[in-house]
Motif scaffolding. Sequence first.
Motif, short mmCIF file in Angstrom:
data_model
loop_
_atom_site.label_atom_id
_atom_site.label_comp_id
_atom_site.label_asym_id
_atom_site.label_seq_id
_atom_site.Cartn_x
_atom_site.Cartn_y
_atom_site.Cartn_z
N GLU A 146 0.79 -1.23 0.00
CA GLU A 146 0.00 0.00 0.00
C GLU A 146 0.82 1.28 0.00
N LEU A 147 1.89 1.30 0.76
CA LEU A 147 2.64 2.54 0.88
C LEU A 147 3.82 2.62 -0.07
N GLN A 148 4.42 1.47 -0.38
CA GLN A 148 5.57 1.48 -1.28
C GLN A 148 5.18 1.11 -2.70
N GLY A 149 3.93 0.67 -2.90
CA GLY A 149 3.43 0.40 -4.24
C GLY A 149 3.98 -0.85 -4.89
N GLN A 150 4.50 -1.79 -4.12
CA GLN A 150 5.03 -3.03 -4.69
C GLN A 150 3.88 -3.98 -5.01
N SER A 151 4.05 -4.76 -6.06
CA SER A 151 3.05 -5.78 -6.39
C SER A 151 3.29 -6.99 -5.48
#
Length: 191
Positions: A146-151
């Motif tokens: 959610e915060l770092q945008g990793q899949s």
Amino acid sequence: MSEIPGNWTIIEQNQLISQALERDRPRLRSFIRKHVADTGEAEDILQDVFYELLEAYRLMKPVEHVTAWLFRVARNRMIDLFRRKKAASLNSPASVEEDGDTLEDLLPSADAGPEAAYARNLLLDALEEALEELPQGQREVFIAHELQGQSFKEISAETGLSVNTLLSRKHYAVTHLRQRLQLIYEDFAKK
């Protein structure tokens, strides 16, 4: 030789700093890497922590419990990083749908006056506290996604955990956060 507070000479001060570097760097690096997925950001934090130690001594403010102080400074730097990323991620979708609301849309506008700004800060602080309450595995997955945008595929490749395990951990994290933030919302609505 110059004397510094605590009757330490510059040579003694340099020896203490060198000992701290040798003794604490590996554990501190490991501690930071557990919470910060990006290796470059983790190394930056590590360097910042030791720079602050040098600055403290340069400003003649020797640290009594160096190891504890280093870990406290590292934790503060990680919180600063997550706050910056949290602010940057407010405009990413809060739901899986393309047209879903963003977190920014769900929070009161900071420009809507002092009460809205207070409510916004209250909710962001509550979110940070609720994240700290999560078990480490759930917190790491939530922050990475959610915060770092990793899949989930990227997180799986980094951690070696299956995507299903990651989805499950995130589900439990979201459930906890919803419950926790609902209580804050209800308390705020009563006022």
